[in-house]
Design a protein around this motif. Structure first.
Motif, PDB file in Angstrom:
ATOM      1  N   LEU A  43      -9.085  -6.432   8.915  1.00  0.00           N
ATOM      2  CA  LEU A  43      -9.253  -5.209   9.724  1.00  0.00           C
ATOM      3  C   LEU A  43      -9.931  -4.159   8.859  1.00  0.00           C
ATOM      4  O   LEU A  43      -9.437  -3.804   7.780  1.00  0.00           O
ATOM      5  N   LEU A  44     -11.109  -3.614   9.325  1.00  0.00           N
ATOM      6  CA  LEU A  44     -11.792  -2.528   8.614  1.00  0.00           C
ATOM      7  C   LEU A  44     -11.307  -1.203   9.217  1.00  0.00           C
ATOM      8  O   LEU A  44     -11.568  -0.919  10.396  1.00  0.00           O
ATOM      9  N   VAL A  45     -10.566  -0.402   8.430  1.00  0.00           N
ATOM     10  CA  VAL A  45      -9.934   0.839   8.907  1.00  0.00           C
ATOM     11  C   VAL A  45     -10.745   2.032   8.405  1.00  0.00           C
ATOM     12  O   VAL A  45     -11.074   2.115   7.205  1.00  0.00           O
ATOM     13  N   LYS A  46     -11.085   2.906   9.327  1.00  0.00           N
ATOM     14  CA  LYS A  46     -11.789   4.158   8.993  1.00  0.00           C
ATOM     15  C   LYS A  46     -10.772   5.309   8.936  1.00  0.00           C
ATOM     16  O   LYS A  46     -10.018   5.513   9.881  1.00  0.00           O
ATOM     17  N   VAL A  47     -10.774   5.981   7.797  1.00  0.00           N
ATOM     18  CA  VAL A  47      -9.874   7.148   7.623  1.00  0.00           C
ATOM     19  C   VAL A  47     -10.755   8.393   7.626  1.00  0.00           C
ATOM     20  O   VAL A  47     -11.551   8.609   6.693  1.00  0.00           O
ATOM     21  N   SER A  48     -10.640   9.228   8.652  1.00  0.00           N
ATOM     22  CA  SER A  48     -11.550  10.374   8.841  1.00  0.00           C
ATOM     23  C   SER A  48     -10.748  11.670   8.965  1.00  0.00           C
ATOM     24  O   SER A  48      -9.643  11.687   9.532  1.00  0.00           O
ATOM     25  N   ASP A  49     -11.327  12.773   8.398  1.00  0.00           N
ATOM     26  CA  ASP A  49     -10.688  14.084   8.599  1.00  0.00           C
ATOM     27  C   ASP A  49     -11.335  14.789   9.782  1.00  0.00           C
ATOM     28  O   ASP A  49     -12.226  14.239  10.438  1.00  0.00           O
ATOM     29  N   HIS A  50     -10.881  15.993  10.072  1.00  0.00           N
ATOM     30  CA  HIS A  50     -11.395  16.777  11.193  1.00  0.00           C
ATOM     31  C   HIS A  50     -12.149  17.999  10.683  1.00  0.00           C
ATOM     32  O   HIS A  50     -12.075  19.090  11.245  1.00  0.00           O
ATOM     33  N   GLY A  51     -12.825  17.827   9.578  1.00  0.00           N
ATOM     34  CA  GLY A  51     -13.521  18.946   8.961  1.00  0.00           C
ATOM     35  C   GLY A  51     -14.672  19.461   9.797  1.00  0.00           C
ATOM     36  O   GLY A  51     -15.202  18.781  10.687  1.00  0.00           O
ATOM     37  N   TYR A  52     -15.026  20.721   9.496  1.00  0.00           N
ATOM     38  CA  TYR A  52     -16.143  21.365  10.164  1.00  0.00           C
ATOM     39  C   TYR A  52     -17.136  21.821   9.098  1.00  0.00           C
ATOM     40  O   TYR A  52     -16.707  22.341   8.035  1.00  0.00           O
ATOM     41  N   PRO A  53     -18.414  21.661   9.304  1.00  0.00           N
ATOM     42  CA  PRO A  53     -19.064  21.205  10.550  1.00  0.00           C
ATOM     43  C   PRO A  53     -19.206  19.680  10.641  1.00  0.00           C
ATOM     44  O   PRO A  53     -19.513  19.136  11.700  1.00  0.00           O
ATOM     45  N   GLU A  54     -18.994  18.995   9.515  1.00  0.00           N
ATOM     46  CA  GLU A  54     -19.193  17.549   9.513  1.00  0.00           C
ATOM     47  C   GLU A  54     -17.943  16.888   8.960  1.00  0.00           C
ATOM     48  O   GLU A  54     -17.556  17.132   7.817  1.00  0.00           O
ATOM     49  N   PRO A  55     -17.261  16.030   9.756  1.00  0.00           N
ATOM     50  CA  PRO A  55     -16.078  15.341   9.231  1.00  0.00           C
ATOM     51  C   PRO A  55     -16.479  14.362   8.127  1.00  0.00           C
ATOM     52  O   PRO A  55     -17.543  13.768   8.152  1.00  0.00           O
ATOM     53  N   LEU A  56     -15.582  14.218   7.139  1.00  0.00           N
ATOM     54  CA  LEU A  56     -15.765  13.253   6.066  1.00  0.00           C
ATOM     55  C   LEU A  56     -14.782  12.099   6.257  1.00  0.00           C
ATOM     56  O   LEU A  56     -13.694  12.303   6.829  1.00  0.00           O
ATOM     57  N   TYR A  57     -15.171  10.896   5.782  1.00  0.00           N
ATOM     58  CA  TYR A  57     -14.289   9.748   6.009  1.00  0.00           C
ATOM     59  C   TYR A  57     -14.404   8.771   4.857  1.00  0.00           C
ATOM     60  O   TYR A  57     -15.324   8.838   4.046  1.00  0.00           O
ATOM     61  N   SER A  58     -13.422   7.822   4.808  1.00  0.00           N
ATOM     62  CA  SER A  58     -13.395   6.697   3.878  1.00  0.00           C
ATOM     63  C   SER A  58     -12.996   5.468   4.673  1.00  0.00           C
ATOM     64  O   SER A  58     -12.409   5.575   5.774  1.00  0.00           O
ATOM     65  N   THR A  59     -13.283   4.284   4.132  1.00  0.00           N
ATOM     66  CA  THR A  59     -12.899   3.031   4.791  1.00  0.00           C
ATOM     67  C   THR A  59     -12.105   2.180   3.830  1.00  0.00           C
ATOM     68  O   THR A  59     -12.248   2.306   2.597  1.00  0.00           O
ATOM     69  N   VAL A  60     -11.289   1.284   4.394  1.00  0.00           N
ATOM     70  CA  VAL A  60     -10.498   0.372   3.603  1.00  0.00           C
ATOM     71  C   VAL A  60     -10.306  -0.920   4.404  1.00  0.00           C
ATOM     72  O   VAL A  60     -10.232  -0.882   5.644  1.00  0.00           O
ATOM     73  N   MET A  61     -10.252  -2.038   3.712  1.00  0.00           N
ATOM     74  CA  MET A  61     -10.070  -3.342   4.354  1.00  0.00           C
ATOM     75  C   MET A  61      -8.604  -3.719   4.260  1.00  0.00           C
ATOM     76  O   MET A  61      -8.022  -3.731   3.177  1.00  0.00           O
ATOM     77  N   VAL A  62      -7.998  -3.987   5.445  1.00  0.00           N
ATOM     78  CA  VAL A  62      -6.612  -4.425   5.516  1.00  0.00           C
ATOM     79  C   VAL A  62      -6.633  -5.933   5.819  1.00  0.00           C
ATOM     80  O   VAL A  62      -7.162  -6.359   6.861  1.00  0.00           O
ATOM     81  N   ASN A  63      -6.032  -6.742   4.929  1.00  0.00           N
ATOM     82  CA  ASN A  63      -6.033  -8.196   5.050  1.00  0.00           C
ATOM     83  C   ASN A  63      -4.630  -8.666   5.391  1.00  0.00           C
ATOM     84  O   ASN A  63      -3.677  -8.387   4.659  1.00  0.00           O
ATOM     85  N   LEU A  64      -4.523  -9.421   6.515  1.00  0.00           N
ATOM     86  CA  LEU A  64      -3.236  -9.921   6.987  1.00  0.00           C
ATOM     87  C   LEU A  64      -3.336 -11.460   7.069  1.00  0.00           C
ATOM     88  O   LEU A  64      -4.228 -12.004   7.758  1.00  0.00           O
ATOM     89  N   PHE A  65      -2.444 -12.143   6.369  1.00  0.00           N
ATOM     90  CA  PHE A  65      -2.447 -13.607   6.361  1.00  0.00           C
ATOM     91  C   PHE A  65      -1.247 -14.081   7.163  1.00  0.00           C
ATOM     92  O   PHE A  65      -0.099 -13.850   6.800  1.00  0.00           O
ATOM     93  N   VAL A  66      -1.553 -14.705   8.353  1.00  0.00           N
ATOM     94  CA  VAL A  66      -0.495 -15.169   9.246  1.00  0.00           C
ATOM     95  C   VAL A  66      -0.157 -16.596   8.851  1.00  0.00           C
ATOM     96  O   VAL A  66      -0.996 -17.511   8.956  1.00  0.00           O
ATOM     97  N   ASN A  67       1.080 -16.834   8.408  1.00  0.00           N
ATOM     98  CA  ASN A  67       1.511 -18.165   8.007  1.00  0.00           C
ATOM     99  C   ASN A  67       2.998 -18.079   7.704  1.00  0.00           C
ATOM    100  O   ASN A  67       3.544 -16.980   7.553  1.00  0.00           O
ATOM    101  N   ASP A  68       3.630 -19.259   7.596  1.00  0.00           N
ATOM    102  CA  ASP A  68       5.044 -19.265   7.281  1.00  0.00           C
ATOM    103  C   ASP A  68       5.262 -18.973   5.809  1.00  0.00           C
ATOM    104  O   ASP A  68       6.223 -18.305   5.443  1.00  0.00           O
ATOM    105  N   THR A  69       4.356 -19.510   4.952  1.00  0.00           N
ATOM    106  CA  THR A  69       4.483 -19.305   3.522  1.00  0.00           C
ATOM    107  C   THR A  69       3.091 -19.153   2.944  1.00  0.00           C
ATOM    108  O   THR A  69       2.072 -19.388   3.633  1.00  0.00           O
ATOM    109  N   VAL A  70       3.075 -18.786   1.696  1.00  0.00           N
ATOM    110  CA  VAL A  70       1.825 -18.747   0.950  1.00  0.00           C
ATOM    111  C   VAL A  70       1.882 -19.911  -0.041  1.00  0.00           C
ATOM    112  O   VAL A  70       2.558 -19.830  -1.069  1.00  0.00           O
ATOM    113  N   SER A  71       1.221 -20.994   0.335  1.00  0.00           N
ATOM    114  CA  SER A  71       1.307 -22.174  -0.517  1.00  0.00           C
ATOM    115  C   SER A  71       0.124 -22.306  -1.464  1.00  0.00           C
ATOM    116  O   SER A  71       0.214 -22.924  -2.508  1.00  0.00           O
ATOM    117  N   ASN A  72      -0.999 -21.661  -1.091  1.00  0.00           N
ATOM    118  CA  ASN A  72      -2.212 -21.793  -1.910  1.00  0.00           C
ATOM    119  C   ASN A  72      -2.839 -20.410  -2.039  1.00  0.00           C
ATOM    120  O   ASN A  72      -3.631 -19.986  -1.187  1.00  0.00           O
TER     121      ASN A  72
END
Length: 909
Positions: free
Chosen positions: A778-807
């Motif tokens: 998931l690519l998440v955008k973190v943005s403020d509400h600044g004026y006149p131009e909002p500033l933002y940063s992005t971060v990658m959220v990684n989710l591994f769906v499984n019962d265990t982590v074997s490898n």
């Protein structure tokens, strides 16, 4: 005085018998008989005037025969609460007697009506004349019955020296005959009284001034009363001094002694020790032969220095005076005036020797000789007969000033007594007067004024009407004219404008000036009183007699600098006249006011990155004083390396550019100093708040890396939080309000996850299926509400769906691959106002029902798991403003200090 009373008298016993008899009937006859055998009498003594709570004595001490035995609890009570009970208190358990709140005054108790009462309700004075005893008598009952005692308590009140001697009158007199011999003793009938007794009573007397003529002695009678006697120590003479005044002082014997005084006037009564005396032994008198009967010839007067009847004088002729002289001259025996009693004939002797005696009671007559010479008159001079029109008293004519012209004064008739000669007359003397014939009568003349007269120019005139006949005989009639003053002049101030100055903060009733006005009139008409005008403030005072002008309060130049009002000078005439002057008072400045800032605190809002030496704001300050005292200089007390102030304009400037992220506010202290001596100062607080500019993008604190990941179990229920994105923004206000959104997804079914735009919490939307196993990015955008131009940063959220982590190496290889993610442009919708968020609870019932359908056998296990999950989620409901729990990824290190989140206030500056 209290009546005589003895505790053991028969009358006292009879008065107390009825209440005691009833008491004995109550407790029993045997105890009654035993009680009489255990009667006790105790005697205590204490000073009068003691405060409440002073221990007098204790009644609890057992009798001698019972001391060896243990003392049972006893009860003490007064048989009756009379007058004595008001002054003492009895402790019912301990038997201790103490003074009560009512102070004992021995004189009030024993000298004004305490004595002679019965036991238990009495105040008594000892019967011995030499004793000064004053007793309080109490009856106390001691119970229980087997230990019953009847105690008679006598409390002797000791006198203290609390009263000063006092004379019955403040002034009195003693009369002494002037012929009183030395050592004459005269009793003073008003001795001093002292309610105290013994040595505390009056002991001695003395005079403050003995005048070297008197002394005092004190005699004591059988009753111990001391009477002062005045003793004559020198020869008295009323004619030399008729009275002596001194202060008589009475002194008691207390320590220290107290004094009383009165004014003693010693009057010297007169005796007939002086006789009449003449000042001269002979007087010479001349009488004209044509004098009319009743004309006073002479007057003799003797003096007797005695008083009253001792000084009565009568006059008489000596027996040596011929009868013819007595018939010609009458002597008034009371006044000593000699008058012509008959006409002087041609055969009358030319000289008469009149010997006159002055007679006093019991005295040898004083003698004076009046030698009367008769002058024979051949021609009689003209006669002037006045008839006054104006007011005349004793030969003085009284005229009011400003009388109109031609005011008549008198008529004069001029004639010759023998009718043989022509008589003329004229007016002699200076003054505005005229004597003119009064037509149509002959020898009648009118004296009148010729112009108005002014008392202030001249008050008295003396003129004469002169008549002469053809033979040259002159007669002069003296006329004295006294002008009466009229209130024709008003008071006059020396200056119509009175200019005054005074420094402010003056002392109350400060002197300003002394007004002075003159009035040319005399008497009351010239007496001037001074008054303030109606326009004068109430705090100015003017003494009506002396004219001293004062101000009763402190003047404040800053409140009022100049005062202008009128003052009046009024005389005592009828009607009164007055004049008015103006007082102009200027209040001079003193440096009594510190510089005053318009506001106690100043606040300025300045955008950050403000240029150096830019104008921040104006510091307004005033000083109520004038001149140099009102000059103000401003300076920055702290942080003067950053800020500077313009003294002239009060403009505050910053020397350097300001960055809010380095320091968001500054607090300065500015001092204002005036130019007075000594200088006064004040300070003000200056707060500078830097307004934020959106110059910082949001900073993602978690996840810490795009390569971190989180294991998500397939059994995770929908609605469960999985992880969160946490970011901060160094800016403030709207510039720091952060919104979270997912702008890109990759994975088997990435839409299964959603992010809360306000909190950044990522939750599972749908139940995970077998096909959802694997890596979700998931690519998440973190943005403020600044004026006149909002500033933002992005971060990658990684989710591994499984019962265990074997490898783990496999997962890391997937993370290193560049993800192929489509960017979504949908902006997150978030409310700007800060709100409290609620996590809606997810009902557990559908899950339980589904599991029960699948397997009835495992219903118990499933129900337990559902309850456990519900309890876990229920704990997350109250987390309104706190961060949600974060699932720490299996790989990747996280700084736990970076996880501390503080509540963020959004200020709309």
């Amino acid at each position: 005085m209290g009546r005589l009373s003895r505790p053991g008298s028969s009358s006292t016993s009879q008065r107390n018998l009825p209440p005691l008899f009833l008491f004995f009937l109550f407790v029993g006859p045997f105890h009654c008989l035993a009680s009489y055998s255990r009667a006790t009498e105790l005697l205590y003594s204490l000073n009068e005037g003691l405060p409440a709570g002073v221990l007098i004595g204790s009644l609890a001490e057992p009798p001698e025969r019972a001391r060896a035995e243990p003392s049972p609890p006893l009860s003490f009570s007064l048989a009756s609460r009379g007058l004595s009970g008001q002054y003492v208190t009895l402790d019912n358990r301990s038997g201790e007697l103490h003074t009560s709140a009512q102070e004992i005054d021995r004189e009030a108790l024993c000298l004004e009506g305490g004595g002679g009462a019965a036991w238990g309700d009495s105040i008594s004075i000892s019967s011995s004349p030499s004793s000064d005893s004053c007793l309080l008598l109490l009856d106390v009952l001691v119970l229980p019955q087997e230990y019953f005692r009847f105690v008679k308590v006598k409390i002797a009140i000791r006198d203290i020296n609390d009263n000063a001697p006092q004379f019955p009158v403040s002034q009195f007199s003693v009369w002494v005959p002037e012929n009183a011999p030395v050592n004459t003793r005269l009793a003073i009938e008003h001795p001093a009284m002292d309610p105290d007794v013994g040595t505390n009573g009056v002991q001695t007397y003395r005079l403050l001034d003995y005048h070297r003529m008197f002394t005092l002695d004190v005699e004591e009678n059988e009753n111990g009363e001391r009477t002062p006697y005045l003793i004559v120590m020198g020869l008295l003479d009323r004619e030399t001094q008729d009275q002596y005044v001194s202060i008589i002082i009475a002194e008691d014997g207390g320590s220290p002694p107290l004094l009383g005084s009165a004014t003693l006037t010693i009057g010297i009564s007169d005796i007939n020790d002086n006789c009449p005396l003449f000042a001269d032994s002979q007087i010479n008198v001349t009488v004209y032969g044509n004098a009319t009967v009743g004309t006073p010839v002479a007057a003799v007067q003797a003096v007797d220095r005695d008083l009253g009847t001792n000084a009565q004088i009568t006059y008489s002729y000596s027996q040596k005076v011929p009868q013819a002289s007595k018939d010609l001259f009458h002597l008034d025996e009371t006044t000593g005036v000699i008058k012509l009693s008959s006409k002087i004939g041609g055969s009358v002797l030319q000289t008469h020797k009149l010997t006159i005696l002055a007679n006093g009671p019991g005295c040898i007559p004083a003698v004076i000789t009046a030698l009367v010479s008769i002058i024979k008159v051949i021609f009689r001079p003209p006669e002037i007969v006045p008839r006054y029109i104006a007011n005349e008293i004793d030969g003085i004519v009284y005229l009011k000033e400003l009388e109109p012209v031609n005011t008549p004064i008198a008529f004069f008739t001029v004639r010759d007594p023998e009718g043989k000669y022509k008589v003329n007359c004229y007016l002699d003397g200076e003054g505005p007067f005229r004597l003119s014939p009064y037509k149509p009568y002959n020898n009648e003349y009118l004296l009148e004024t010729t112009k108005p007269m002014d008392y202030e120019l001249q008050q008295f005139y003396e003129i004469a009407v002169v008549a002469w006949n053809s033979e040259g005989f002159h007669v002069k009639k003296i006329i004295k004219v006294q002008l009466l003053d009229d209130n024709d002049n008003a008071p006059v101030f020396l200056q119509p404008l009175i200019e005054l100055t005074i420094e402010e903060n003056n002392a109350p009733h400060a002197f300003l000036t002394k007004l002075y006005a003159t009035d040319a009139d005399s008497g009351e008409r010239g007496q001037v009183s001074y008054f303030l005008g109606h326009d004068a403030p109430s705090y100015f005072s003017l003494d009506s007699v002396t004219g001293i002008l004062t101000v009763s309060t402190q003047l404040d130049r800053e409140e009022k600098e100049k005062y202008r009002y009128t003052v009046r000078a009024v005389d005592m005439g009828k009607p009164p006249r007055e004049s008015v002057a103006t007082v102009a008072l200027t209040v001079l400045d003193k440096n009594d006011n510190s510089p005053r800032f318009i506001n106690k605190d100043f606040s300025f809002f300045v955008p950050e990155n403000f240029p150096g030496y830019g104008e921040i704001g104006v510091i307004s300050v005033t000083d109520a004083d004038a001149g140099r005292n009102g000059w103000v200089a401003l300076s920055v007390l702290n942080q003067s390396d950053i800020f500077v102030i313009d003294t002239g304009k009060g403009m505050l400037r910053a020397k350097v550019s300001l960055d809010r992220e380095q320091q968001s506010s500054y607090t300065l202290w500015v001092e204002a100093i005036d130019g007075g001596e000594p200088a006064l100062s004040s300070t003000a607080k200056i707060t500078i708040l830097l307004l934020d500019i959106n110059d910082n993008p949001p900073l993602v604190l978690f996840p810490q890396s795009n390569m971190s990941y989180l294991l998500v179990l397939p059994s995770t229920l929908p609605g469960s939080p999985v992880t969160e994105v946490y970011a901060v923004d160094k800016d403030t206000g709207m510039n720091a309000v952060i919104a979270y959104s997912i702008i890109g997804r990759r994975g088997p079914r990435p839409e299964s996850f959603r992010i809360d735009p306000k909190t950044g919490n990522i939750t599972l939307e749908e139940a995970l299926l077998q096909t959802d196993y694997g890596l979700h990015r998931l690519l998440v955008k973190v943005s403020d509400h600044g004026y006149p131009e909002p500033l933002y940063s992005t971060v990658m959220v990684n989710l591994f769906v499984n019962d265990t982590v074997s490898n783990e190496s496999y997962i890391e290889s997937l993370l290193r691959k560049e993800p192929d993610i489509n960017i979504e442009e949908k902006e997150p919708q978030i409310s700007i106002e800060p709100t409290h968020r609620k996590v809606e609870s997810v009902s557990c019932m559908p899950t339980l029902v589904a599991l029960s359908v699948i397997s009835l056998g495992s219903i118990t296990l499933v129900t337990g798991m559902g309850i456990y999950i519900c309890l876990r989620r229920g704990k997350k409901h109250p987390r309104e403003d706190e961060s949600l729990e974060v699932q720490i990824p299996l790989k990747g290190k996280i700084d736990l200090h970076m996880r501390e989140r503080k509540p963020m206030d959004i200020s709309n500056i």
